[in-house]
Structure formats: structure tokens, C-alpha cells
Design a protein around this motif. Structure first.
Motif, short mmCIF file in Angstrom:
data_model
loop_
_atom_site.label_atom_id
_atom_site.label_comp_id
_atom_site.label_asym_id
_atom_site.label_seq_id
_atom_site.Cartn_x
_atom_site.Cartn_y
_atom_site.Cartn_z
N GLU A 1 0.84 -1.19 0.00
CA GLU A 1 0.00 0.00 0.00
C GLU A 1 0.88 1.26 0.00
OE1 GLU A 1 -3.49 0.03 0.15
OE2 GLU A 1 -3.38 -2.13 -0.11
N ASP A 2 0.43 2.30 -0.70
CA ASP A 2 1.19 3.55 -0.69
C ASP A 2 0.77 4.46 0.46
OD1 ASP A 2 -1.28 3.98 -1.92
OD2 ASP A 2 -0.54 5.64 -3.12
N ILE A 3 -0.40 4.17 1.06
CA ILE A 3 -0.83 4.91 2.24
C ILE A 3 -1.23 3.91 3.32
CG2 ILE A 3 -1.55 6.97 0.98
CD1 ILE A 3 -4.45 6.00 1.27
N LEU A 4 -1.14 4.34 4.57
CA LEU A 4 -1.44 3.47 5.71
C LEU A 4 -2.47 4.14 6.61
CD1 LEU A 4 2.27 2.62 6.45
CD2 LEU A 4 0.60 1.08 5.41
N GLN A 5 -3.47 3.37 7.01
CA GLN A 5 -4.52 3.92 7.86
C GLN A 5 -4.00 4.11 9.28
OE1 GLN A 5 -8.09 1.58 8.90
NE2 GLN A 5 -9.24 3.32 8.13
N ILE A 6 -4.31 5.27 9.86
CA ILE A 6 -3.92 5.53 11.25
C ILE A 6 -5.11 5.81 12.15
CG2 ILE A 6 -1.60 6.32 10.68
CD1 ILE A 6 -2.71 9.21 11.14
N GLY A 7 -6.30 5.96 11.56
CA GLY A 7 -7.47 6.22 12.38
C GLY A 7 -8.75 6.28 11.56
N GLU B 1 -14.36 19.95 15.46
CA GLU B 1 -13.48 18.90 15.95
C GLU B 1 -14.11 17.53 15.71
OE1 GLU B 1 -10.92 20.64 19.62
OE2 GLU B 1 -13.02 20.23 20.06
N VAL B 2 -13.25 16.51 15.57
CA VAL B 2 -13.74 15.14 15.39
C VAL B 2 -13.06 14.21 16.39
CG1 VAL B 2 -14.35 15.34 12.95
CG2 VAL B 2 -12.02 14.70 13.58
N LYS B 3 -13.80 13.17 16.77
CA LYS B 3 -13.26 12.09 17.58
C LYS B 3 -12.74 11.05 16.61
CE LYS B 3 -16.02 11.70 21.72
NZ LYS B 3 -16.97 10.85 22.43
N VAL B 4 -11.48 10.67 16.80
CA VAL B 4 -10.86 9.69 15.92
C VAL B 4 -10.49 8.46 16.74
CG1 VAL B 4 -8.86 9.21 14.45
CG2 VAL B 4 -9.95 11.46 14.37
N PHE B 5 -10.91 7.29 16.25
CA PHE B 5 -10.47 6.04 16.86
C PHE B 5 -9.15 5.68 16.21
CE2 PHE B 5 -10.09 1.45 17.04
CZ PHE B 5 -10.19 1.25 18.41
N PRO B 6 -8.04 5.66 16.97
CA PRO B 6 -6.74 5.38 16.35
C PRO B 6 -6.60 3.92 15.96
CG PRO B 6 -6.50 5.75 18.72
CD PRO B 6 -7.94 5.96 18.39
N THR B 7 -6.08 3.68 14.77
CA THR B 7 -5.80 2.31 14.31
C THR B 7 -4.29 2.10 14.22
OG1 THR B 7 -6.02 3.00 12.01
CG2 THR B 7 -7.98 2.06 13.07
N THR B 8 -3.56 2.89 14.96
CA THR B 8 -2.12 2.80 15.05
C THR B 8 -1.76 2.38 16.47
OG1 THR B 8 -0.06 4.07 14.85
CG2 THR B 8 -1.99 5.29 15.54
N ASP B 9 -0.61 1.74 16.64
CA ASP B 9 -0.19 1.30 17.97
C ASP B 9 0.12 2.47 18.90
OD1 ASP B 9 -0.44 -1.34 17.26
OD2 ASP B 9 1.68 -1.63 16.84
N ASP B 10 0.50 3.61 18.33
CA ASP B 10 0.91 4.76 19.13
C ASP B 10 0.05 5.97 18.79
OD1 ASP B 10 2.23 6.69 20.60
OD2 ASP B 10 3.95 6.80 19.26
N ALA B 11 -1.00 6.19 19.57
CA ALA B 11 -1.89 7.33 19.32
C ALA B 11 -1.17 8.66 19.51
CB ALA B 11 -3.11 7.26 20.23
N GLY B 12 -0.10 8.68 20.29
CA GLY B 12 0.67 9.89 20.52
C GLY B 12 1.30 10.43 19.25
N ARG B 13 1.41 9.59 18.23
CA ARG B 13 2.02 10.02 16.96
C ARG B 13 1.22 11.13 16.28
NH1 ARG B 13 1.08 8.01 11.86
NH2 ARG B 13 3.30 7.85 11.66
N PHE B 14 -0.06 11.27 16.63
CA PHE B 14 -0.87 12.34 16.04
C PHE B 14 -0.30 13.71 16.39
CE2 PHE B 14 -3.93 8.94 15.57
CZ PHE B 14 -4.58 9.26 14.39
N LYS B 15 0.36 13.82 17.55
CA LYS B 15 0.97 15.10 17.96
C LYS B 15 2.06 15.54 16.99
CE LYS B 15 -0.39 16.64 22.10
NZ LYS B 15 -1.00 17.95 22.20
#
Length: 169
Positions: free
Chosen positions: A2-8, A19-33
Motif C-alpha cells: 500500500e502507498d498509504i497506511l490507515q492511522i485512524g 473537531e472530530v473524535k478519531v479512533f486510532p488504528t495505530t499502535d501509538d496514538a501519541g504520533r498524532f501530535k
């Protein structure tokens, strides 16, 4: 690959200011910062959204995107996925893989007796479990541990496995 990866996934709006509530699909939700932009898959197109603010609420990430200033601007994107390009993906350690890259990989046992493909990955507390569709219609749940996963070659789209005694009974 895949050329893109889902993170949420946008699960709902949060308040009335866009604002939106996002359910993270990444192991590290802190990466959004650390992210400046994300790609939103609307179903028809991919929009590049600039992240204005990031907050955390329980298991959710609260995001505000530049130019989306009220609930009506963003509400239509509920249930849509947020993605990053590979360049913005987290760096993996040795023997770590993105789930998106593993799905569909051809699987063969070390003796060649079992063949199939990786259909899904189940995240558990201890280790992931690979769901493998075997030839003949059976399914194998294989723990993603070094004793079972002997080799992964994404360039060849192959995974060599060892099936522990009792897993196929």
C-alpha cells in the motif's frame, strides 16, 4: 504494498467547532501530535487535511483541521478513514511489519504441506494472531511469535511458518 497506511477512523464529531473524535488504528496514538497533515479518504477522493490541534480523550484522539470550523463542515466524514503516506509512517524495528503489508501474503509451512494466505491479523494483549486461510477451506489461527513465523519476505509476497503441535487438531 500500500502507498498509504490507515492511522485512524473518524468516529463522530466533537462539539460544534469542527473537531472530530478519531479512533486510532495505530499502535501509538501519541504520533498524532507529530503529524502536520493526514489524508482523508472520502470514498470519492483523498483530501489532504492540515491538523490544527490534537487532544486526547479516553481511547480517542480529538482532531481539529484547518478550514473546518463548524460541525456542518466535518459531520459528513463520520466513519471515514485517516491515512498517512509511507514517508510519514512510523519507523519499524527489525521483524516488524505493517498489517496492511501482511494481508494477502502467501503462507507456506516449513515442510510445504500447508499453503494458504494471510487473511487477517488479530491484536491481542500478548502477541498478534495471524488468521490464515488454508487451501481446502480451513482456517489456521497462528500466534505471531518467532517460534511460528520463520521468515517474512514481502518482496516475494511469502511467509514461511512452523505450525506448533496441536494447532491444527
Amino acid at each position: 504494498m500500500e502507498d498509504i497506511l490507515q492511522i485512524g477512523i473518524i468516529s463522530s464529531t466533537h462539539g460544534v467547532r469542527g473537531e472530530v473524535k478519531v479512533f486510532p488504528t495505530t499502535d501509538d496514538a501519541g504520533r498524532f501530535k507529530k503529524l502536520k497533515t493526514v489524508l482523508l479518504d472520502t470514498g470519492n477522493e483523498r483530501l489532504c487535511l492540515v491538523i490544527e490541534t490534537v487532544k486526547f480523550l479516553k481511547q480517542f484522539v480529538i482532531l481539529k483541521f484547518k478550514g473546518y470550523d463548524n460541525i456542518n463542515d466535518i459531520e459528513k466524514y463520520k466513519g471515514k478513514g485517516l491515512f498517512v503516506t509511507r514517508e510519514n509512517a512510523v519507523e519499524l524495528e527489525e521483524d516488524e511489519y505493517f498489517i496492511a503489508d501482511l494481508i494477502g501474503v502467501q503462507v507456506v509451512s516449513e515442510d510445504g504441506a500447508l499453503k494458504g494466505n494471510l487473511k487477517d491479523v488479530i491484536a491481542t494483549g500478548a502477541n498478534d494472531v495471524y488468521v490464515i486461510s488454508l487451501e481446502g477451506g480451513r482456517e489456521l489461527l497462528l500466534p505471531a511469535i518467532k517460534e511460528c513465523i520463520l521468515d517474512v519476505n514481502l518482496k516475494e509476497n511469502e511467509m514461511k511458518i512452523h505450525v506448533l503441535e496441536g494447532l491444527l487438531d
